[in-house]
Every structure is written in structure tokens, then in C-alpha cells.
Design an enzyme around this catalytic site. Structure first.
Site, short mmCIF file in Angstrom:
data_model
loop_
_atom_site.label_atom_id
_atom_site.label_comp_id
_atom_site.label_asym_id
_atom_site.label_seq_id
_atom_site.Cartn_x
_atom_site.Cartn_y
_atom_site.Cartn_z
N ASP A 235 17.11 -67.78 37.92
CA ASP A 235 15.80 -67.67 37.28
C ASP A 235 15.45 -66.25 36.87
OD1 ASP A 235 15.39 -66.81 39.86
OD2 ASP A 235 13.77 -68.22 40.33
N ARG A 236 16.18 -65.27 37.37
CA ARG A 236 15.89 -63.88 36.98
C ARG A 236 16.82 -63.42 35.87
NH1 ARG A 236 14.30 -60.19 42.10
NH2 ARG A 236 12.89 -61.68 43.07
N ASP B 211 20.41 -63.90 38.54
CA ASP B 211 20.45 -63.79 40.00
C ASP B 211 21.08 -65.02 40.65
OD1 ASP B 211 18.43 -65.55 39.42
OD2 ASP B 211 17.21 -64.97 41.13
N LYS C 27 10.64 -69.41 36.19
CA LYS C 27 11.19 -68.38 35.32
C LYS C 27 12.62 -68.76 35.00
CE LYS C 27 11.91 -65.21 39.20
NZ LYS C 27 11.15 -65.74 40.34
N SER D 143 17.49 -67.13 46.36
CA SER D 143 17.40 -66.35 45.12
C SER D 143 18.32 -65.13 45.09
CB SER D 143 15.94 -65.94 44.93
OG SER D 143 15.79 -65.30 43.71
N HIS D 144 17.72 -63.95 45.02
CA HIS D 144 18.48 -62.71 44.86
C HIS D 144 18.97 -62.16 46.20
CE1 HIS D 144 14.31 -62.07 45.66
NE2 HIS D 144 14.57 -60.87 46.15
N ASP E 220 20.00 -67.87 41.86
CA ASP E 220 19.62 -69.22 41.42
C ASP E 220 19.30 -69.30 39.94
OD1 ASP E 220 17.35 -67.67 41.93
OD2 ASP E 220 16.10 -69.42 42.29
C1 G16 Z 1 10.15 -64.70 43.84
C2 G16 Z 1 8.93 -65.17 43.12
C3 G16 Z 1 8.50 -64.13 42.13
C4 G16 Z 1 8.31 -62.79 42.80
C5 G16 Z 1 9.58 -62.41 43.53
C6 G16 Z 1 9.42 -61.16 44.38
O1 G16 Z 1 11.22 -64.63 42.95
O2 G16 Z 1 9.14 -66.37 42.45
O3 G16 Z 1 7.31 -64.56 41.56
O4 G16 Z 1 7.99 -61.83 41.85
O5 G16 Z 1 9.95 -63.43 44.41
O6 G16 Z 1 8.49 -61.39 45.35
P1 G16 Z 1 8.23 -60.34 46.49
O7 G16 Z 1 7.79 -59.08 45.79
O8 G16 Z 1 7.14 -60.96 47.30
O9 G16 Z 1 9.52 -60.12 47.24
P2 G16 Z 1 12.65 -65.19 43.34
O10 G16 Z 1 13.50 -64.91 42.14
O11 G16 Z 1 13.05 -64.44 44.57
O12 G16 Z 1 12.42 -66.64 43.60
#
Ligand code: G16
Length: 546
Positions: A284-285, A280, A379, A115-116, A282
Site C-alpha cells: 500500500d505504500r 512496502d 492507500k 506492513s513495512h 503489503d
Molecule cells: C499505517 C497507517 C498510515 C500511517 C502509518 C504510520 O500505514 O495506515 O495511515 O501513516 O501506518 O503510522 P505511525 O506513524 O503511527 O507509525 P501502514 O503502511 O503501516 O499500514
């Protein structure tokens, strides 16, 4: 192609417990012999019968994506899968993977992304399994995967040449068909069924709305170019950093004010764009910006819910809305006015799946720059951008006016998140434990003008299947509706990341123009006084403030 299945003896790794969103580790961890294979076999073993089934496979293009895809294809063939749909070049954004799983009714999908988190040889890699509704596997499933990974002693893999994943078309590996697909087409088509493309395009053509979409050298570049520049006719060059790169150009593909600096500078410049957005790693953000104006993700969700009647796909009304617990309560106020329910779930998109499947919620969102709807089960960054553009095309007003008018109607939920990244794990654990041990005694206590109404460690009972998820973050709720939330991130890969979330509602329009850091300062002081954040973390300030 010659094909032989090999059974490889292996030993379990003890650290393959999926976090908030799949297994995320440093590339160097994933590159250890058998590490990826063990986890993939644990997924397949948990699925039990893979015979003849179809799987979707793709990732955000980060370093190790292509190698991992070859391994997974060979393991899928050895485990009896009948068909694997792969995004050309091994690319699929997370929402596009969810779209394909649903459209082609596959057993599920494997998404490769951290992801990010930063990419590259010394960056992070990740792998996650999505189930047949297109959404992330729920906790019962990830728990079973983890349990399997603790006892695995053999995995199966085909001995074969690497497969060409760049040219769309079909090939076979043993009895398994591999279908290499254009990663963009089905997703882009789904978007046209939800939004008024003609209206957005006409508005863009008037020249009143100059847009800039920052793909951060991650997966959304090809999607954004096809949708915004080719379909909607935005000016060429509206999508910046559009080429997906294995290391994201050395950047941090996290769409916030800190990491999308280039876009932020453009939007604050004279003659800059009227609308800006970033996505981001992937896809989704999303981060939404107006001219010299930042929309918090929590406000964005509330504004989308309040203006859903502008958008064809949502014109018939919303069944309900859902937000993660740390997300501000702004959307609750909209739900109340609309006479619909607002659900509060733990952090993690997987918790929205049941609500969406059961038709209890239509829009969902999180403070962590995630917004989405029942169109997929992830998302969806570009979906959020299109939703905003559709609202702008109908209202023909600047983003800032839409948001400030929203505050005038519903009040403003001042909001900020302070992250302390890569804190030593035992320090973070100590802070959490100390805080947890105080919660029962807190209700009724006063801190200056603030009185605590409730304090707990958030526990969620899924209203659809009754499953219970405990210890999802400490909540301190004050009598005026303000909140301080503390939780440990489940996506970091280095030490522990502590997140502090602060929120305060301001109903008076004359007081809605403060800097959030100023408006929330009394809550920062309460948190420091009660939790000794500086002493416990060994830091004098947060690493990132959003
Ligand atoms: C993932 C989850 C999200 C979450 C985020 C941050 O997003 O899918 O639901 O809000 O991580 O999580 P944490 O606060 O535990 O680091 P992504 O975009 O990283 O897949």
C-alpha cells in the site's frame, strides 16, 4: 472433509489494542497459544452475526501468514461464515484485498500484514479487519474489538485438516465455501479502468523512459510483473526483488531512501533508470524517484492532484483532497487553486474512509509514503506508480522537471521527518507529556526569526459522522506557515517510536534548491531547544531521516 466445531476455553490477553493500523506484534507474541485465536474471535464477536456472510482473507506472505490463514479459515467456518475468498498462496496485497471486498460486496476482510515492519521468525506479524467499504475498521469498531478481547473466555474453531490454499478453485469446510482466487487479476483489471494503459505502453516502447520497480521481496512482485512487464510491456527485469519471501530476504520492506538502498543506487548511477519506485510489505505504500531525484510523499500527492486531468479516471475533476495532519501543506495549495476543499485528518488511512464514501475527497495522501483515491479504501502503492507513469506519458518530461515546475508555481514545502525508534517508553512518554503541558503558553512566543502562531494537541471531528479523535499529535504552527509536529508512532512493536515532522514553505524559485536538512535546520534547533530531544530520548541523532 470431516468437520467438527470445538469450543476452546481461553483467557484474555491485555495487549490486543489495535494501533494506527490493526494489531501488530512480534511473531513470537502471535505464536503464544490462543493469542491469534482470541483476537480473531474478538473480531467475529464484534461483527455479531457472521451467519452465511462472505469474508475476504489474505496477507503479504510474511512468516506465519500461511499458518494464520489456516486458523482463520477454521474459525470462520466454526463461526458460521458462508464463504471466504482467499488469495492463492494466502497472498493479497492490502489494496487488492480492499478491491475484492468492494467488488464482491463482502461483509469485510481480514488482512494479515505488519506492513513495512520486518518479517521472519523474529520479525513482526499483524492482523487487521476491513469493513464492507473495503477500508480499515474505524476507531469505534477497533475500540469494540479491543473491549471484547479484554473479556473473551471462549473461541470456536473447526477441527479439520489443513485446506489447500495454493490451487485456485472452490472447496468446502462444513457449510462454508472456500474460494481460492488469483490474487492479481481483479486488481489489475481495476487499474485498466483508471489509467491510459495504451499511452503508457506506447511511451515505454519509445525507450525514453526506463523504469525500475523494487518490490522489496514483498507482496507487490507478482502484481508489478503482471502490470508493468506483461501488460505495459516494460523490459523484462524492470521489477527487481520480485519474489515474495517470508522474511523479505532479510530486508526491511519500507520504501524509503534508507531501506530501498539498492534501487536508490541504481537511480543515482550513470545510465540508471529514468523512473524508480518501491513498495512496502503489503503493497500500500510507494516511493517515487526520478533520475537522481527523490519525490517526497507530500509533494507526490500535490503533483498528482495538480495533474489529475492527465489521467482518464480523474479527468472529470476532483471532489476534494485529504491529507493526514503531519503531511506537508503542499496539496492544500493545489486544492486552493482548483477551488476544492483539502481535509486534514489524523494519521491513519481509516480516517479517509468516511470522506471517500461521502464523495468529499477523491485523492488522499500521507507523508508516510501512502497515496490513494476513491477506487479502493486503502492507500495503493502500484496505483500511485501508474498515476505517475500516466502523467509522464502525457507530459513526456523527466520527473525532476515536473516537480521543480510544480514548486515554481506553488512554492516548495521543504519537508523532513526525523524518527527516533525503539526509545524506552517512559522516556518518550515524558517528552510528550512535558511538551503537552507547554502548548497553551506557546502562541506569541518567538524563537529567533520564528514566531509561534498556534500550538495544540490535534483533535479531529469527522465531518461525516461527527466522531471526535483527540490527542493526535502536537502541532507547533509558526506565523510564516512553518510547522513542527510531534507524535508517537502507532505501528512500532518495540518500545516507543517518536516522530518529529518539519515543514517550511519557500515561495522564491531561486531558493528552492537547498538540501531539506539545511533548509529546515532552524526548525531542528527550535525543536531541540524547546523539547531537549537528545536528553529526553538519550540519542544524539534520529534513527531514520526521510
Ligand atoms: C499505517 C497507517 C498510515 C500511517 C502509518 C504510520 O500505514 O495506515 O495511515 O501513516 O501506518 O503510522 P505511525 O506513524 O503511527 O507509525 P501502514 O503502511 O503501516 O499500514
Amino acid at each position: 472433509m470431516s468437520f467438527k466445531v470445538e469450543k476452546i476455553n481461553t483467557q484474555p490477553f491485555s495487549d490486543q489494542k489495535p494501533g494506527t493500523s490493526g494489531l501488530r506484534k512480534k511473531v513470537t507474541v502471535f505464536k503464544q497459544p490462543h493469542y491469534l485465536e482470541n483476537f480473531v474471535q474478538s473480531i467475529f464477536d464484534t461483527l455479531k452475526d457472521c451467519n452465511g456472510q462472505t469474508l475476504v482473507l489474505g496477507g503479504d506472505g510474511r512468516y506465519y501468514n500461511r499458518q494464520a490463514i489456516q486458523v482463520i479459515l477454521k474459525m470462520a467456518a466454526a463461526n458460521g461464515f458462508g464463504r471466504v475468498i482467499v488469495g492463492a498462496g494466502g497472498l493479497l496485497s492490502t489494496p487488492a484485498a480492499s478491491c475484492l471486498i468492494r467488488k464482491y460486496q463482502t461483509l469485510g476482510g481480514i488482512i494479515l500484514s505488519a506492513s513495512h515492519n520486518p518479517g521472519g521468525e523474529n520479525g513482526d506479524f499483524g492482523i487487521k479487519y476491513n469493513i464492507n467499504n473495503g477500508g480499515p475498521a474505524p476507531e469505534q469498531f477497533t475500540g469494540a474489538m479491543y473491549a471484547r478481547s479484554r473479556e473473551i473466555d471462549v473461541y470456536q474453531i473447526a477441527v479439520a485438516d489443513d485446506i489447500d490454499i495454493d490451487r485456485p478453485g472452490e472447496t468446502s469446510l462444513g457449510d462454508m465455501t472456500i474460494e481460492v482466487m488469483d490474487p492479481v487479476a481483479d486488481y489489475a483489471e481495476l487499474m485498466t479502468t483508471l489509467f491510459d494503459f495504451d499511452r503508457i505502453s506506447d511511451y515505454l516502447k519509445t525507450g525514453s523512459l526506463k523504469i525500475c520497480i523494487d518490490a522489496m521481496h514483498a507482496i507487490t512482485g507478482p502484481y508489478a510483473r503482471a502490470i508493468f512487464e506483461q501488460s505495459l510491456g516494460a523490459a523484462a527485469g524492470s521489477v527487481i526483488r520480485a519474489e515474495p519471501l517470508e522474511d523479505f530476504g532479510g530486508g526491511h520492506p519500507d520504501p524509503n531512501l534508507v531501506y530501498a538502498k539498492e534501487l536508490v543506487e541504481l537511480i543515482y548511477a550513470d545510465n540508471g533508470p529514468d523512473f524508480g519506485a518501491a513498495s512496502d510489505g503489503d503493497g500500500d505504500r510507494n516511493m517515487i524517484l526520478g533520475k537522481r531525484f527523490y519525490v517526497t510523499p507530500s509533494d507526490s500527492l500535490a503533483v498528482l492532484a495538480a495533474n489529475a486531468d492527465c489521467v482518464p479516471g480523474y479527468r472529470d475533476g476532483l471532489a476534494g483532497v485529504a491529507r493526514s495532519m503531519p503531511t506537508s501543506q503542499a496539496v492544500d495549495r493545489v486544492a486552493e487553486k482548483l477551488g476544492i476543499k483539502s481535509y486534514e485528518t489524523p494519521t491513519g488511512w481509516k480516517f479517509f474512509g468516511n470522506l471517500l464514501d461521502a464523495g468529499k475527497a477523491t485523492l488522499c495522501g500521507e507523508e508516510s509514503f501512502g497515496t490513494g483515491s476513491n477506487h479502493v479504501r486503502e492507500k495503493d502503492g502500484l496505483w500511485a506508480v501508474l498515476f505517475w507513469l500516466n502523467i509522464l506519458a502525457v507530459k513526456q518530461k523527466p520527473v525532476a522537471d515536473i516537480v521543480t515546475e510544480h514548486w515554481q508555481t506553488y512554492g516548495r514545502n521543504y519537508y523532513s521527518r526525523h524518527d527516533y525508534e525503539a526509545v524506552e517508553s517512559d522516556r518518550a512518554e515524558r517528552l510528550m507529556q512535558q511538551l503537552r503541558s507547554t502548548v497553551t503558553g506557546l502562541p506569541g512566543k518567538t524563537f529567533g526569526d520564528y514566531q509561534i502562531e498556534y500550538a495544540d494537541d490535534f483533535s479531529y471531528t469527522d465531518p461525516v459522522d461527527g466522531s471526535v479523535s483527540e490527542q493526535q499529535g502536537i502541532r507547533l504552527g509558526f506565523t510564516d506557515g512553518s510547522r513542527i509536529i510531534v507524535r508517537q508512532s502507532g505501528t512500532g512493536t518495540e518500545g516507543a517510536t517518536l516522530r518529529f515532522y518539519y515543514e517550511r514553505h519557500e515561495a522564491d524559485p531561486a531558493k528552492q534548491n537547498l538540501d531539506p536538512q539545511q533548509a529546515l535546520a532552524p526548525l531542528f534547533e527550535i525543536a531541540e531547544a524547546h523539547m531537549q530531544i537528545q536528553e529526553n530520548t538519550g540519542r544524539d541523532r534520529p534513527s531514520v531521516i526521510t
